[in-house]
Design a protein around this motif. Sequence first.
Motif, short mmCIF file in Angstrom:
data_model
loop_
_atom_site.label_atom_id
_atom_site.label_comp_id
_atom_site.label_asym_id
_atom_site.label_seq_id
_atom_site.Cartn_x
_atom_site.Cartn_y
_atom_site.Cartn_z
N HIS A 76 71.88 -53.25 -74.42
CA HIS A 76 72.31 -52.31 -75.47
C HIS A 76 73.83 -52.29 -75.60
O HIS A 76 74.37 -52.20 -76.70
CB HIS A 76 71.82 -50.89 -75.16
CG HIS A 76 70.36 -50.68 -75.41
ND1 HIS A 76 69.72 -51.11 -76.54
CD2 HIS A 76 69.42 -50.03 -74.67
CE1 HIS A 76 68.44 -50.76 -76.50
NE2 HIS A 76 68.24 -50.11 -75.36
N TYR A 134 61.48 -45.09 -70.43
CA TYR A 134 60.72 -45.94 -69.50
C TYR A 134 59.68 -45.14 -68.72
O TYR A 134 58.58 -45.59 -68.52
CB TYR A 134 61.65 -46.55 -68.44
CG TYR A 134 62.69 -47.46 -68.98
CD1 TYR A 134 62.65 -47.91 -70.27
CD2 TYR A 134 63.71 -47.89 -68.16
CE1 TYR A 134 63.60 -48.78 -70.73
CE2 TYR A 134 64.66 -48.76 -68.60
CZ TYR A 134 64.62 -49.19 -69.90
OH TYR A 134 65.57 -50.03 -70.34
N GLU A 188 66.44 -43.83 -73.00
CA GLU A 188 65.26 -44.65 -72.71
C GLU A 188 64.09 -43.80 -72.26
O GLU A 188 64.25 -42.80 -71.58
CB GLU A 188 65.60 -45.66 -71.61
CG GLU A 188 66.81 -46.49 -71.91
CD GLU A 188 66.66 -47.32 -73.18
OE1 GLU A 188 65.55 -47.43 -73.71
OE2 GLU A 188 67.68 -47.86 -73.62
N HIS A 223 68.70 -54.24 -69.09
CA HIS A 223 68.28 -53.69 -70.38
C HIS A 223 69.39 -52.82 -70.97
O HIS A 223 69.76 -52.97 -72.14
CB HIS A 223 66.99 -52.88 -70.20
CG HIS A 223 66.48 -52.21 -71.43
ND1 HIS A 223 65.39 -52.67 -72.15
CD2 HIS A 223 66.90 -51.10 -72.08
CE1 HIS A 223 65.18 -51.88 -73.19
NE2 HIS A 223 66.07 -50.90 -73.17
N HIS A 254 65.95 -53.07 -79.36
CA HIS A 254 64.68 -53.27 -78.65
C HIS A 254 63.91 -54.44 -79.26
O HIS A 254 64.04 -54.75 -80.44
CB HIS A 254 63.83 -51.99 -78.71
CG HIS A 254 64.32 -50.94 -77.77
ND1 HIS A 254 64.07 -49.60 -77.93
CD2 HIS A 254 65.05 -51.05 -76.63
CE1 HIS A 254 64.62 -48.92 -76.94
NE2 HIS A 254 65.23 -49.77 -76.14
ZN LIG Z 1 66.49 -49.41 -74.61
#
Ligand SMILES: [Zn+2]
Length: 227
Positions: free
Chosen positions: A177, A38, A36, A173, A183
Motif C-alpha cells: 500500500h 485481516y 485492514e 502487504h 488490493h
Molecule cells: Zn490492504
Amino acid sequence: MITPLAYFTLFVVGIWAYQNNPTFHERTDTVVLRLENYVRQLSGQNTTSKQETSQSQTSTIDESGGGGRWVKNSTTIYIAIQNQTLKNALEDAISQWNNTGAFTFHITNDKDKATVIASTMDDSSNQAAGLTQMSLDETTGHFVSGKLYLNRAYLLNPTYGYSYQRIVNTAEHELGHVIGLDHDSATSVMQPAGSNYTIQPIDIQNVQKLYSQDTASNKASSTVASN
Ligand SMILES: [Zn+2]
C-alpha cells in the motif's frame, strides 16, 4: 464501535489540519487511509455487526482517497518499532521488496529525513492487523508522506496464531500500500484477506507497471487493467 469511529475521526481531523495549514494544504489534498480487516477473515464465523461497520467505513475512506504513487520507485522509511519480532518482520519485508528491484525502501535512522514512518498500534477492537495512511497530492497523484502501523494486539497474540511468516506477509502487504498498490483478489500479497501470500510475480509486475508511467492521469486505467 469506538475504534472505527476513532479512525474516522482521525481522518476528519487530518483534513481539518490540512485546511488550517496553508503551506501543507498546497501540497496535500487527500489522505488515503487503509484499515485492514485481516482478523475478520481469521475469526471467520465470528462476524458481527461491529465488524461490518468497520468494513463499510473503511470502504468509504478508501473510495474517497483513490490511488497514488511516489515520484520515483523509492522512498525513505523510519522504523519506530521496539518489539523485536515485529521489527525483524518489517525489515525482512523491506528486504523482500528491495530484492524485487521494482521498488526500493531506504531505511533511515533519522526520523526527520523519513517520508514514511513505521510503528505499532495496540488495538484489539478494530479487527485490523495493519493500517496504512498515505498523504497524497491530488494535483500530481504523488504521495508526500505515509504512515504504516502493525497491530500488536493481533500479530503478537497467540490466540490468532500468526506465524512469523504471516507477520512478514502482513508487513509486505502494508508496504505494498505504501508503494501504491491496491488490493488484488488474485494470488497476490495484496489479497484483501491478507497474510496468506508473500510477494508474487503479479505484484512485482503491478509495481513495475505503476512506476513505468509518467503521469498520474494514466494510473487509474492501468490499475483497473491489472486487476
Ligand atoms: Zn490492504
